[in-house]
Motif scaffolding. Structure first.
Motif, PDB file in Angstrom:
ATOM      1  N   GLY A 118       0.810  -1.212   0.000  1.00 39.91           N
ATOM      2  CA  GLY A 118       0.000   0.000   0.000  1.00 39.91           C
ATOM      3  C   GLY A 118       0.837   1.252   0.000  1.00 39.91           C
ATOM      4  N   TYR A 119       0.204   2.355   0.298  1.00 39.00           N
ATOM      5  CA  TYR A 119       0.801   3.671   0.184  1.00 39.00           C
ATOM      6  C   TYR A 119       1.827   3.982   1.271  1.00 39.00           C
ATOM      7  CZ  TYR A 119      -3.034   4.544  -3.049  1.00 39.00           C
ATOM      8  OH  TYR A 119      -3.903   4.484  -4.094  1.00 39.00           O
ATOM      9  N   SER A 120       1.648   3.423   2.456  1.00 35.86           N
ATOM     10  CA  SER A 120       2.524   3.735   3.595  1.00 35.86           C
ATOM     11  C   SER A 120       2.367   2.631   4.639  1.00 35.86           C
ATOM     12  CB  SER A 120       2.122   5.074   4.213  1.00 35.86           C
ATOM     13  OG  SER A 120       0.841   4.949   4.827  1.00 35.86           O
TER      14      SER A 120
ATOM     15  N   PHE B 193      -1.012   2.960   6.275  1.00 39.45           N
ATOM     16  CA  PHE B 193      -2.073   2.503   5.380  1.00 39.45           C
ATOM     17  C   PHE B 193      -2.126   0.982   5.370  1.00 39.45           C
ATOM     18  CE2 PHE B 193      -3.680   1.064   1.308  1.00 39.45           C
ATOM     19  CZ  PHE B 193      -4.840   1.805   1.163  1.00 39.45           C
TER      20      PHE B 193
ATOM     21  N   LEU C 235      -5.278  -1.284   6.545  1.00 40.37           N
ATOM     22  CA  LEU C 235      -5.991  -2.146   5.601  1.00 40.37           C
ATOM     23  C   LEU C 235      -5.891  -3.612   6.014  1.00 40.37           C
ATOM     24  CD1 LEU C 235      -7.724  -2.549   3.167  1.00 40.37           C
ATOM     25  CD2 LEU C 235      -5.751  -2.110   1.708  1.00 40.37           C
TER      26      LEU C 235
ATOM     27  N   CYS D  99      -9.437   4.765   3.719  1.00 35.18           N
ATOM     28  CA  CYS D  99      -8.853   6.080   3.409  1.00 35.18           C
ATOM     29  C   CYS D  99      -8.258   6.763   4.636  1.00 35.18           C
ATOM     30  CB  CYS D  99      -9.920   7.015   2.847  1.00 35.18           C
ATOM     31  SG  CYS D  99     -10.668   6.504   1.302  1.00 35.18           S
TER      32      CYS D  99
ATOM     33  N   PRO E  48      -5.961   6.581   6.984  1.00 33.83           N
ATOM     34  CA  PRO E  48      -4.546   6.947   7.180  1.00 33.83           C
ATOM     35  C   PRO E  48      -4.014   7.958   6.156  1.00 33.83           C
ATOM     36  CG  PRO E  48      -4.824   4.558   7.210  1.00 33.83           C
ATOM     37  CD  PRO E  48      -6.119   5.156   6.750  1.00 33.83           C
ATOM     38  N   LEU E  49      -4.720   8.153   5.069  1.00 32.63           N
ATOM     39  CA  LEU E  49      -4.255   9.058   4.017  1.00 32.63           C
ATOM     40  C   LEU E  49      -4.811  10.472   4.159  1.00 32.63           C
ATOM     41  CD1 LEU E  49      -4.755   6.665   0.966  1.00 32.63           C
ATOM     42  CD2 LEU E  49      -2.637   7.103   2.235  1.00 32.63           C
TER      43      LEU E  49
ATOM     44  N   ALA F 148      -4.043  13.957  -0.633  1.00 32.44           N
ATOM     45  CA  ALA F 148      -4.738  12.664  -0.673  1.00 32.44           C
ATOM     46  C   ALA F 148      -5.782  12.671  -1.790  1.00 32.44           C
ATOM     47  CB  ALA F 148      -5.399  12.373   0.665  1.00 32.44           C
TER      48      ALA F 148
ATOM     49  N   CYS G 150      -8.414  10.911  -2.064  1.00 31.86           N
ATOM     50  CA  CYS G 150      -9.701  10.370  -1.615  1.00 31.86           C
ATOM     51  C   CYS G 150     -10.918  11.230  -1.995  1.00 31.86           C
ATOM     52  CB  CYS G 150      -9.679  10.163  -0.109  1.00 31.86           C
ATOM     53  SG  CYS G 150      -8.358   9.074   0.431  1.00 31.86           S
TER      54      CYS G 150
END
Length: 146
Positions: free
Chosen positions: A20-22, A25, A29, A52, A54-55, A61, A63
């Motif tokens: 994932g993104y980080s 995140f 997830l 979404c 954590p972003l 972001a 989102c």
């Protein structure tokens, strides 16, 4: 508790393998997938959801972007047609292993992939689907089990 999901995240969960993104995140997830595996109910929401979260501190972001809203609309249409349900804000459902297997079969056959257009993760998700969803965290009913 209930897991809040936007429509296109119904598809993202199918191929989630811990990338994932980080780190935040990924941790979030992974916990959401664990909760869904445990039978926790999902409620469909409009806009940012539990995945979404954590972003959202990032001012860039994606989102809230219109493209993500289009992705949600396409996923709601495709998944709704597959499941013969109106995938809309407030719908509550449990993603049982049998339901996950049904959704994965449609995903692998490209029947529910219009939401994936222009997604940065589409190639990875295609590879995971082509490999039979090996390593995916969300549990599905083994179609070979009797």
């Amino acid at each position: 508790m209930t897991v809040r999901l936007r429509p296109h995240h119904l598809l993202c969960l199918l191929t989630y393998i811990g990338k994932g993104y980080s780190p935040a995140f990924i941790a979030g997830l992974t916990e959401i997938a664990r909760r869904v595996n445990a039978g926790e109910e999902v409620v469909i929401v409009t806009g940012p959801d539990d995945i979404c979260a954590p972003l959202l501190e990032d001012p860039d972001a994606h989102c809230h972007n219109p493209g993500v809203q289009i992705r949600d609309a396409n996923a709601a249409r495709d998944v709704g047609a597959l499941l013969d349900r109106d995938i809309r804000h407030g719908l509550r459902m449990v993603l049982t292993p049998v339901l996950v297997a049904q959704m994965r079969a449609a995903f692998a056959n490209q029947d529910t992939r219009s939401a994936c257009a222009r997604c940065d993760w589409a190639a990875l998700c295609s590879d995971i689907a082509a490999d039979g969803f090996v390593g995916a965290i969300l549990q599905a009913q083994d179609s070979t089990a009797e």
